[in-house]
Design a protein around this motif. Structure first.
Motif, PDB file in Angstrom:
ATOM      1  N   SER A   1      -8.906  -4.603   4.212  1.00 14.11           N
ATOM      2  CA  SER A   1      -8.396  -5.221   2.977  1.00 14.11           C
ATOM      3  C   SER A   1      -9.009  -4.265   1.627  1.00 14.11           C
ATOM      4  CB  SER A   1      -9.371  -6.370   2.697  1.00 14.11           C
ATOM      5  OG  SER A   1      -9.162  -7.070   1.555  1.00 14.11           O
ATOM      6  N   SER A   2      -7.971  -4.258   1.010  1.00  9.81           N
ATOM      7  CA  SER A   2      -8.216  -3.546  -0.337  1.00  9.81           C
ATOM      8  C   SER A   2      -7.085  -4.000  -1.580  1.00  9.81           C
ATOM      9  CB  SER A   2      -8.255  -1.964  -0.201  1.00  9.81           C
ATOM     10  OG  SER A   2      -6.626  -1.546  -0.205  1.00  9.81           O
ATOM     11  N   PRO A   3      -7.103  -3.703  -2.811  1.00 15.95           N
ATOM     12  CA  PRO A   3      -6.390  -3.955  -3.537  1.00 15.95           C
ATOM     13  C   PRO A   3      -4.747  -3.660  -3.219  1.00 15.95           C
ATOM     14  CG  PRO A   3      -8.169  -3.322  -4.805  1.00 15.95           C
ATOM     15  CD  PRO A   3      -8.383  -2.917  -3.361  1.00 15.95           C
ATOM     16  N   GLU A   4      -4.851  -2.277  -2.637  1.00 15.57           N
ATOM     17  CA  GLU A   4      -3.504  -1.661  -2.113  1.00 15.57           C
ATOM     18  C   GLU A   4      -2.969  -1.990  -0.734  1.00 15.57           C
ATOM     19  OE1 GLU A   4      -6.004   0.268  -3.665  1.00 15.57           O
ATOM     20  OE2 GLU A   4      -5.153  -0.133  -5.614  1.00 15.57           O
ATOM     21  N   SER A   5      -3.538  -3.078  -0.102  1.00 11.01           N
ATOM     22  CA  SER A   5      -3.296  -3.224   1.126  1.00 11.01           C
ATOM     23  C   SER A   5      -1.950  -3.406   1.583  1.00 11.01           C
ATOM     24  CB  SER A   5      -4.549  -4.424   2.064  1.00 11.01           C
ATOM     25  OG  SER A   5      -5.611  -4.131   1.845  1.00 11.01           O
ATOM     26  N   HIS A   6      -1.350  -4.663   0.864  1.00 11.54           N
ATOM     27  CA  HIS A   6      -0.063  -4.964   1.260  1.00 11.54           C
ATOM     28  C   HIS A   6       1.009  -3.980   0.777  1.00 11.54           C
ATOM     29  CE1 HIS A   6      -1.171  -8.861   2.937  1.00 11.54           C
ATOM     30  NE2 HIS A   6      -1.995  -9.147   1.782  1.00 11.54           N
ATOM     31  N   SER A   7       0.575  -3.254  -0.332  1.00 13.53           N
ATOM     32  CA  SER A   7       1.457  -2.338  -1.127  1.00 13.53           C
ATOM     33  C   SER A   7       1.859  -1.245   0.000  1.00 13.53           C
ATOM     34  CB  SER A   7       1.334  -1.889  -2.253  1.00 13.53           C
ATOM     35  OG  SER A   7       0.120  -1.361  -2.362  1.00 13.53           O
ATOM     36  N   GLY A   8       0.667  -0.842   0.711  1.00  9.47           N
ATOM     37  CA  GLY A   8       0.418   0.201   1.643  1.00  9.47           C
ATOM     38  C   GLY A   8       1.365   0.135   2.774  1.00  9.47           C
ATOM     39  N   LEU A   9       1.311  -1.148   3.364  1.00  8.90           N
ATOM     40  CA  LEU A   9       1.915  -1.672   4.462  1.00  8.90           C
ATOM     41  C   LEU A   9       3.593  -1.572   4.394  1.00  8.90           C
ATOM     42  CD1 LEU A   9      -0.046  -4.790   5.824  1.00  8.90           C
ATOM     43  CD2 LEU A   9       0.148  -2.425   6.765  1.00  8.90           C
ATOM     44  N   MET A  10       4.095  -2.008   2.914  1.00  6.11           N
ATOM     45  CA  MET A  10       5.498  -2.102   2.630  1.00  6.11           C
ATOM     46  C   MET A  10       5.928  -0.560   2.232  1.00  6.11           C
ATOM     47  SD  MET A  10       7.964  -3.996   2.462  1.00  6.11           S
ATOM     48  CE  MET A  10       7.231  -5.702   2.407  1.00  6.11           C
ATOM     49  N   ASP A  11       4.989   0.443   1.913  1.00  4.77           N
ATOM     50  CA  ASP A  11       5.256   1.776   1.378  1.00  4.77           C
ATOM     51  C   ASP A  11       6.069   2.386   2.778  1.00  4.77           C
ATOM     52  OD1 ASP A  11       4.736   1.599  -1.121  1.00  4.77           O
ATOM     53  OD2 ASP A  11       2.523   2.497  -1.045  1.00  4.77           O
ATOM     54  N   ARG A  12       5.217   2.295   3.820  1.00 13.19           N
ATOM     55  CA  ARG A  12       5.689   2.912   5.091  1.00 13.19           C
ATOM     56  C   ARG A  12       7.030   2.391   5.361  1.00 13.19           C
ATOM     57  NH1 ARG A  12       1.375   5.192   4.623  1.00 13.19           N
ATOM     58  NH2 ARG A  12       0.009   5.823   6.343  1.00 13.19           N
ATOM     59  N   PHE A  13       7.655   1.050   5.214  1.00 12.12           N
ATOM     60  CA  PHE A  13       8.871   0.611   5.401  1.00 12.12           C
ATOM     61  C   PHE A  13       9.869   1.139   4.343  1.00 12.12           C
ATOM     62  CE2 PHE A  13      12.159  -2.569   4.632  1.00 12.12           C
ATOM     63  CZ  PHE A  13      12.990  -2.558   5.614  1.00 12.12           C
ATOM     64  N   VAL A  14       9.560   1.292   3.053  1.00 14.90           N
ATOM     65  CA  VAL A  14      10.182   1.841   2.061  1.00 14.90           C
ATOM     66  C   VAL A  14      10.497   3.322   2.470  1.00 14.90           C
ATOM     67  CG1 VAL A  14      10.535   2.514  -0.418  1.00 14.90           C
ATOM     68  CG2 VAL A  14       9.631   0.330   0.422  1.00 14.90           C
ATOM     69  N   GLU A  15       9.345   4.108   2.856  1.00 13.71           N
ATOM     70  CA  GLU A  15       9.582   5.539   3.241  1.00 13.71           C
ATOM     71  C   GLU A  15      10.708   5.560   4.332  1.00 13.71           C
ATOM     72  OE1 GLU A  15       5.882   7.419   4.362  1.00 13.71           O
ATOM     73  OE2 GLU A  15       4.936   6.466   2.726  1.00 13.71           O
ATOM     74  N   ASN A  16      10.624   4.804   5.630  1.00 10.05           N
ATOM     75  CA  ASN A  16      11.436   4.993   6.425  1.00 10.05           C
ATOM     76  C   ASN A  16      12.844   4.442   6.195  1.00 10.05           C
ATOM     77  OD1 ASN A  16      10.601   6.031   8.752  1.00 10.05           O
ATOM     78  ND2 ASN A  16       9.883   4.292   9.778  1.00 10.05           N
ATOM     79  N   LEU A  17      12.837   3.393   5.319  1.00  9.91           N
ATOM     80  CA  LEU A  17      14.275   2.980   4.838  1.00  9.91           C
ATOM     81  C   LEU A  17      14.940   4.284   4.112  1.00  9.91           C
ATOM     82  CD1 LEU A  17      16.186   0.694   4.483  1.00  9.91           C
ATOM     83  CD2 LEU A  17      14.998  -0.048   2.259  1.00  9.91           C
TER      84      LEU A  17
END
Length: 333
Positions: free
Chosen positions: A298-314
């Motif tokens: 858990s951190s303030p950026e937890s969910h954005s970090g998970l989504m960033d991986r998807f956006v990178e791959n997209l």
């Protein structure tokens, strides 16, 4: 009309027609809440997103190239995959609960390593807490003596990392400035990306003199209960065991025996088996166990970090490049 003029006229007609037909949109189907895909829409406004129910019937005539889904799958996952999906991304860092049998050759990626920073910070916090006897040394009444304590130190202590992926590497980079001596376990023996870390290929070599053992490996059929009576016997008495990976990596009955015998002096567990842990379980009350509810990520950026991986791959998918963070369907990580 000459053949050359006819060909030119045909090309003009095709160009004109193509201007009238909008390019086919890249369509993403997802089991996630629509609002969570705001970063995707911001980066790729031309992409169409279709939200799916996690169970029950899917929208009629659904077609999508990409599926963004939960790391443990959904009851209608097989139906979603049958709608033309060419790539699946699991919104999580681990996929030990994913139903691999439904993929049928469709590549799967995940957000591996996205939580490395908060988890590694959490590990350093609990290592310090163990050595500095926190919170035991906080006062609520006058002590018997002032200025005297028997505290430990991270400096010079040995840290054993089971697994050496992104999370373990982040832990190592934070532990080294404290003066810790760090070893990492990799079955392949592949060279460390952190030069000061020694890589070993056997648990015996890893565990024999460790003061702190951190479990940071993926849970797969091959790694389940890798910490058992035999591996605890390799550790020196009083060792501190930390689990930030998956509960199934530790045989908890064997852990109880190791704690009661003194082989393990302290177990700090952010992951247990099962989760949630039922009321009355012995881990809640054992005096040598520190238990948390799988929150080290858990951190303030937890969910954005998970989504960033998807956006990178997209972006890679959109450019026709090879995907990153792919999961091996045989090894299941």
């Amino acid at each position: 009309m000459s053949p050359g003029r006819r060909a030119s006229r045909a090309c003009e007609e095709i160009d004109s027609l193509s201007e009238k037909i909008p390019p086919q949109k890249l369509r993403i189907a997802t089991h996630m809440v629509a609002e969570m895909l705001a970063p995707v829409r911001a980066a790729f406004p031309e992409v169409e997103v279709v939200t799916l129910p996690v169970e029950g019937e899917l929208p009629p005539d659904l077609e999508a190239e990409i599926l963004l889904t939960l790391p443990w799958g959904t009851p209608n996952l097989a139906d979603a995959l049958a709608c033309g999906v060419k790539w699946v991304h699991a919104y999580g860092t681990g996929v030990n609960g994913f139903p691999f049998e439904v993929l049928k050759g469709v590549p799967l990626s995940c957000s591996r390593g996205a939580s490395a920073t908060p988890i590694s910070e959490w590990v350093i916090a609990v290592l310090l807490a163990a050595e500095k006897q926190l919170p035991q040394t906080w006062l609520s009444e006058p002590p018997e003596r002032w200025n005297i304590a028997d505290l430990g130190t991270l400096s010079g202590s040995r840290l054993a990392l089971i697994g050496f992926g992104a999370i373990a590497q982040a832990i190592a980079r934070r532990a080294l400035p404290f003066g810790m001596k760090v070893r990492g376990f990799r079955r392949t023996g592949r060279q460390s990306s952190v030069p000061e870390v020694e890589i070993v290929t056997s648990l015996e070599e890893l565990l024999c003199d460790a003061d702190h053992v951190v479990v940071a490996a993926p849970e797969t059929p091959a790694t389940r209960h890798m910490l058992n009576d035999e591996s605890f016997a390799l550790m020196k008495p009083g060792v501190h065991v930390v689990n930030i990976a998956r509960g199934g990596l530790i045989d908890q009955a064997a852990l109880a025996r190791a704690l009661d015998s003194g082989r393990v002096g302290l177990a700090t567990l952010d992951c247990v088996d099962p989760e949630p842990l039922p009321e009355g379980h012995w881990l809640y009350s054992h005096p040598k166990v520190r238990l948390s509810a799988h929150i080290s990520w858990s951190s303030p950026e937890s969910h954005s970090g998970l989504m960033d991986r998807f956006v990178e791959n997209l972006a890679r998918y959109h450019r026709g490049e090879a995907l990153d963070y792919l999961v091996d369907p045989v090894e299941q990580y």
